[in-house]
Structures are given as C-alpha cells and as structure tokens.
Design a protein around this motif. Structure first.
Motif, mmCIF file in Angstrom:
data_model
loop_
_atom_site.group_PDB
_atom_site.id
_atom_site.type_symbol
_atom_site.label_atom_id
_atom_site.label_comp_id
_atom_site.label_asym_id
_atom_site.label_seq_id
_atom_site.Cartn_x
_atom_site.Cartn_y
_atom_site.Cartn_z
ATOM 1 N N ALA A 23 0.816 -1.221 0.000
ATOM 2 C CA ALA A 23 0.000 0.000 0.000
ATOM 3 C C ALA A 23 0.846 1.267 0.000
ATOM 4 N N PHE A 24 1.950 1.268 0.713
ATOM 5 C CA PHE A 24 2.755 2.477 0.855
ATOM 6 C C PHE A 24 4.004 2.479 -0.023
ATOM 7 N N GLY A 25 4.225 1.392 -0.777
ATOM 8 C CA GLY A 25 5.377 1.338 -1.656
ATOM 9 C C GLY A 25 6.701 1.345 -0.919
ATOM 10 N N THR A 26 6.741 0.661 0.209
ATOM 11 C CA THR A 26 7.949 0.605 1.025
ATOM 12 C C THR A 26 8.440 -0.843 1.112
ATOM 13 N N PRO A 27 9.665 -1.044 1.556
ATOM 14 C CA PRO A 27 10.125 -2.419 1.786
ATOM 15 C C PRO A 27 9.281 -3.078 2.889
ATOM 16 N N VAL A 28 9.217 -4.381 2.855
ATOM 17 C CA VAL A 28 8.468 -5.122 3.871
ATOM 18 C C VAL A 28 9.204 -5.015 5.202
ATOM 19 N N ALA A 29 8.487 -4.532 6.209
ATOM 20 C CA ALA A 29 9.056 -4.381 7.551
ATOM 21 C C ALA A 29 8.879 -5.679 8.343
ATOM 22 N N ARG A 30 9.370 -5.653 9.556
ATOM 23 C CA ARG A 30 9.213 -6.796 10.458
ATOM 24 C C ARG A 30 8.532 -6.339 11.744
ATOM 25 N N THR A 31 7.503 -5.542 11.595
ATOM 26 C CA THR A 31 6.785 -5.018 12.754
ATOM 27 C C THR A 31 5.986 -6.128 13.419
ATOM 28 N N ASP A 32 6.036 -6.171 14.737
ATOM 29 C CA ASP A 32 5.210 -7.122 15.488
ATOM 30 C C ASP A 32 3.863 -6.457 15.751
ATOM 31 N N TRP A 33 3.017 -6.471 14.729
ATOM 32 C CA TRP A 33 1.704 -5.826 14.827
ATOM 33 C C TRP A 33 0.847 -6.445 15.920
ATOM 34 N N ARG A 34 0.893 -7.743 16.053
ATOM 35 C CA ARG A 34 0.048 -8.424 17.045
ATOM 36 C C ARG A 34 0.329 -7.883 18.445
ATOM 37 N N ALA A 35 1.577 -7.793 18.846
ATOM 38 C CA ALA A 35 1.927 -7.284 20.171
ATOM 39 C C ALA A 35 1.522 -5.820 20.314
ATOM 40 N N ARG A 36 1.768 -5.022 19.287
ATOM 41 C CA ARG A 36 1.419 -3.595 19.324
ATOM 42 C C ARG A 36 -0.087 -3.403 19.499
ATOM 43 N N LEU A 37 -0.861 -4.126 18.725
ATOM 44 C CA LEU A 37 -2.317 -3.964 18.778
ATOM 45 C C LEU A 37 -2.899 -4.463 20.095
ATOM 46 N N GLU A 38 -2.416 -5.588 20.558
ATOM 47 C CA GLU A 38 -2.930 -6.126 21.823
ATOM 48 C C GLU A 38 -2.658 -5.159 22.974
ATOM 49 N N ARG A 39 -1.573 -4.419 22.889
ATOM 50 C CA ARG A 39 -1.201 -3.498 23.967
ATOM 51 C C ARG A 39 -1.924 -2.156 23.897
ATOM 52 N N HIS A 40 -2.148 -1.630 22.688
ATOM 53 C CA HIS A 40 -2.588 -0.245 22.555
ATOM 54 C C HIS A 40 -3.946 -0.036 21.899
ATOM 55 N N SER A 41 -4.591 -1.072 21.433
ATOM 56 C CA SER A 41 -5.776 -0.870 20.606
ATOM 57 C C SER A 41 -7.061 -1.349 21.244
ATOM 58 N N LEU A 42 -8.119 -0.622 20.945
ATOM 59 C CA LEU A 42 -9.463 -1.104 21.239
ATOM 60 C C LEU A 42 -9.745 -2.302 20.345
ATOM 61 N N GLY A 43 -9.309 -2.190 19.115
ATOM 62 C CA GLY A 43 -9.492 -3.273 18.150
ATOM 63 C C GLY A 43 -8.959 -2.866 16.799
ATOM 64 N N TRP A 44 -9.263 -3.662 15.801
ATOM 65 C CA TRP A 44 -8.831 -3.412 14.435
ATOM 66 C C TRP A 44 -9.818 -4.120 13.522
ATOM 67 N N VAL A 45 -9.789 -3.728 12.276
ATOM 68 C CA VAL A 45 -10.660 -4.344 11.288
ATOM 69 C C VAL A 45 -9.786 -4.887 10.170
ATOM 70 N N CYS A 46 -10.026 -6.133 9.812
ATOM 71 C CA CYS A 46 -9.344 -6.760 8.686
ATOM 72 C C CYS A 46 -10.341 -6.920 7.548
ATOM 73 N N ALA A 47 -9.900 -6.675 6.344
ATOM 74 C CA ALA A 47 -10.680 -6.961 5.139
ATOM 75 C C ALA A 47 -10.037 -8.160 4.462
ATOM 76 N N TRP A 48 -10.838 -9.189 4.227
ATOM 77 C CA TRP A 48 -10.332 -10.426 3.641
ATOM 78 C C TRP A 48 -10.967 -10.645 2.273
ATOM 79 N N GLU A 49 -10.153 -11.027 1.317
ATOM 80 C CA GLU A 49 -10.640 -11.408 0.002
ATOM 81 C C GLU A 49 -10.016 -12.761 -0.347
ATOM 82 N N ASP A 50 -10.858 -13.768 -0.454
ATOM 83 C CA ASP A 50 -10.382 -15.127 -0.754
ATOM 84 C C ASP A 50 -9.263 -15.553 0.198
#
Length: 131
Positions: A23-50
């Motif tokens: 989406a942002f045209g950047t190199p693939v990072a190695r962010t631990d999104w799961r840990a970040r979201l579990e700590r700081h988020s009310l929630g998140w929304v995923c859009a799935w296609e197939d």
C-alpha cells in the motif's frame, strides 16, 4: 469481489507487513503488529478477500471516550472500490459499541476527500507537534 470485514480479525504479522509495503510502496518491515495492537488498541478491522488480507485499520483508544483511526491501509489493487470506507465504518460501529463518544483521525491533505466525503468525518481545530 467478495470482501469479508472482521473486527479483531486473526492475522499474521507477515501478511500485515506485506499489505503495508504494498500500500505504501515501502520495503516489507518486520513489525510485530500483534503485540502492538494487543497493547494499545481497542481493536482493528481486517478486510479479507479469498483468504488474503486486502485491507486493515487500527482503532487505538484512550480507555474512555476517545478512539483513534490509525494505519488505514488497502491493497493497491482494491483501492477506490469502497474497501477503505467500509473498514472505517466497521471501526466506527465497534468504537460506538465500546461506548466511545468520539472517533478521531488525522491524515495527509490528499486524503481529505476520503475521510470527509467517503467516511463522514468533519473538520475540527487540532494541534500537532512534530517530534
């Protein structure tokens, strides 16, 4: 195109990092999104296609009345088809269900039509300090 939207969807870090890179045209990072979201988020929304992650939005919050839209991202091949607006609509619905009173967003100027026209946000005075 059938897109399934899922509140607090189960994703893997590699898929979300790849989506951000696409989406942002950047190199693939190695962010631990799961840990970040579990700590700081009310929630998140995923859009799935197939079974593939094609969109995502994070809903951070202050633990009370204020929720914040962050990291709205849609795969390049799915842009301008309503996926981003649908992600934000689910985020707003779930923030409201959690008794939040306000949903905030900040964005770059070129995204104004998306957030104001497609998603229904309105302008308010705000401040920002670049750190």
């Amino acid at each position: 195109m059938t897109i399934k939207y899922e509140w607090r969807g189960d994703f893997d870090n590699a898929s979300l990092n790849a989506l951000h890179a696409d989406a942002f045209g950047t190199p693939v990072a190695r962010t631990d999104w799961r840990a970040r979201l579990e700590r700081h988020s009310l929630g998140w929304v995923c859009a799935w296609e197939d079974g593939a992650l094609s969109g995502f939005v994070n809903v951070a919050w202050d633990g009370g009345a204020h929720a914040f839209v962050l990291d709205t991202v849609v795969a390049r091949h799915r842009r301008s088809r309503g996926v981003g607006a649908a992600l934000v609509a689910v985020a707003a619905k779930e923030a409201r269900a959690a008794k939040c009173e306000w949903l905030h967003v900040d964005f770059e100027e070129h995204l104004r039509p998306f957030y104001f026209d497609a998603c229904g946000f309105r302008g308010t005075p705000a401040g920002l300090i670049a750190l």
